[in-house]
Design an enzyme around this catalytic site. Sequence first.
Site, PDB file in Angstrom:
ATOM      1  N   CYS A 132       0.820  -1.220   0.000  1.00 16.24           N
ATOM      2  CA  CYS A 132       0.000   0.000   0.000  1.00 16.24           C
ATOM      3  C   CYS A 132       0.850   1.263   0.000  1.00 16.24           C
ATOM      4  CB  CYS A 132      -0.940  -0.007   1.196  1.00 16.24           C
ATOM      5  SG  CYS A 132      -1.981   1.470   1.285  1.00 16.24           S
ATOM      6  N   CYS A 152      -1.568   1.575  -3.127  1.00 14.93           N
ATOM      7  CA  CYS A 152      -2.607   2.599  -3.055  1.00 14.93           C
ATOM      8  C   CYS A 152      -2.112   4.017  -2.844  1.00 14.93           C
ATOM      9  CB  CYS A 152      -3.638   2.239  -1.988  1.00 14.93           C
ATOM     10  SG  CYS A 152      -3.109   1.142  -0.698  1.00 14.93           S
ATOM     11  N   LYS A 171      -0.154   5.275  -6.074  1.00 12.51           N
ATOM     12  CA  LYS A 171      -1.097   5.240  -7.186  1.00 12.51           C
ATOM     13  C   LYS A 171      -2.141   6.349  -7.056  1.00 12.51           C
ATOM     14  CE  LYS A 171      -4.096   2.038  -7.139  1.00 12.51           C
ATOM     15  NZ  LYS A 171      -4.673   0.678  -7.087  1.00 12.51           N
ATOM     16  N   TYR A 222      -9.526  -3.524 -11.039  1.00  9.15           N
ATOM     17  CA  TYR A 222      -9.376  -2.133 -10.611  1.00  9.15           C
ATOM     18  C   TYR A 222      -7.998  -1.570 -10.954  1.00  9.15           C
ATOM     19  CZ  TYR A 222      -6.811  -3.623  -6.400  1.00  9.15           C
ATOM     20  OH  TYR A 222      -5.883  -4.141  -5.540  1.00  9.15           O
ATOM     21  N   GLU A 261      -7.597   1.660 -13.325  1.00 10.64           N
ATOM     22  CA  GLU A 261      -7.010   2.853 -12.715  1.00 10.64           C
ATOM     23  C   GLU A 261      -5.802   3.334 -13.515  1.00 10.64           C
ATOM     24  OE1 GLU A 261      -8.344   2.175  -8.057  1.00 10.64           O
ATOM     25  OE2 GLU A 261      -6.390   1.453  -8.725  1.00 10.64           O
ATOM     26  N   HIS A 264     -27.504  21.201  -0.386  1.00 10.86           N
ATOM     27  CA  HIS A 264     -27.535  21.740  -1.747  1.00 10.86           C
ATOM     28  C   HIS A 264     -26.597  22.949  -1.886  1.00 10.86           C
ATOM     29  CE1 HIS A 264     -29.358  22.594  -5.638  1.00 10.86           C
ATOM     30  NE2 HIS A 264     -29.475  23.868  -5.264  1.00 10.86           N
ATOM     31  N   GLU A 273     -26.133  15.120  -2.571  1.00 11.46           N
ATOM     32  CA  GLU A 273     -27.558  15.270  -2.254  1.00 11.46           C
ATOM     33  C   GLU A 273     -28.419  14.313  -3.065  1.00 11.46           C
ATOM     34  OE1 GLU A 273     -29.646  18.905  -3.487  1.00 11.46           O
ATOM     35  OE2 GLU A 273     -27.917  19.377  -4.739  1.00 11.46           O
TER      36      GLU A 273
END
Length: 449
Positions: A43, A48, A51, A179, A183, A438, A443
């Site tokens: 990682c 991760c 990356k 993934y 990615e 908002h 939302e």
Amino acid sequence: MTDYDYDLFVIGIGSGGTRAARVAAAHGARVAAAEEYRVGGTCVIRGCVPKKLLVYGAHFAEDLMDARRFGWDVPADCKFDWKTLTGNVFEEVDRISKAYNTTLDSHKVEVINERAELTGPNSIRLASGREVTSKYILIATGARPHIPTCPGHEFGITSNEAFHLESVPKRILIAGAGYIANEFAGIFHEFGAKVTLINRSDQILRGYDEQIRDRLLQISMMKGIDFRFNAKFEGIEKQADGSLKVSMSNHAPIEVDCVMFATGRVPNTENLGLDAAGVELTEKGAIRVDEDNRSSVPSIFAVGDVTDRIQLTPVAIREGQAFADTIFGNKPTRVDYHCVPAAVFSHPQMAGVGLTESQAKQKYGSVKVYVSDFRPMKNVLAGRNERALYKMICDGETNKILGIHMIGPEAAEILQAAAVAVKAGLTKDAFDQTVALHPTMAEELVLMK
């Protein structure tokens, strides 16, 4: 425990191993941890963290283009420097790795920068030849990229080497559809490479909600990423000019400057002495463990990607924590693998938690699906024709939320909070009764009909 050199010996100092070592030491255990490469694991060092930093860098390609519509005078010849980005990324990786070392040191964990192998249920031999004993041993050696065995596979790279390329390749072929493949396809495309992604099947991101992954495929193709499906590697041939000619089934050969394998990951269980200790493996070579992370040998445990569970950093950390609390903290703990959120840092991001629509229908039969298909406000003003898609899957009888899946800007950041609601077993009514914040993309989660 005094009959042993240590109460706990950890092999592999990634996220899971670090957490287990630190917590066990905090509970009063005498702990040593061995790492043959660098403290931090996949990682931090080659996964991760670096990356995600590349993903951030890649996003500026579109952000700078969009900025003109927001009044910014961005020069047309705005240039990108790969070396600057990767140099800064490596600095950040170094900083985090040192922080891991500092954490272990502050908890009085002995860090051993050597390869370690088992010689028995309670014994370890280090690369230097030194032999030590421990009442408990934790294997946290992670996994590595799988490399196909086609002719010329030695000319390809994996995600490990992608960070160390001298420059962005003009043409890159990425093998895989998970993934990591998607990615890096987005990353290299935004940096100006011509990207071709090939896959042995006719689907990308199997396991994610079909409607969401289909939207990513549409957007990726619209951006200019090429996809070749039902394509199996047949060989890679290096040409006289240094380019690579890739042959595959069902498609014509293609010439590229770089081939990247993103075809899955393999548990790091080889040459660890697991046979000598009597540790059982699964058919895929992972360490077989029970709900308490215990292997077939009572004194040997395993956490993280070296096992056959969910290959995610936060899961490995939880497993390391649960192991240490159970064995050394007198606090029996098991990891709950239900409703684990996941994200794909593609362009745009995908994220999901809980059951997909097809999974929910198979399990519950009657389901209700709520959808919001919209164009984010920023994209509207930027003139970007890219739409976001949010889905909520609910039990048809109780309206309990079974899953939430989305694709769009900052999808992962938004889903983290929504995942709490799914984990808590809330119903659609709880979202309906919540006032919208908002104007935001999030939302849409409380406005779906």
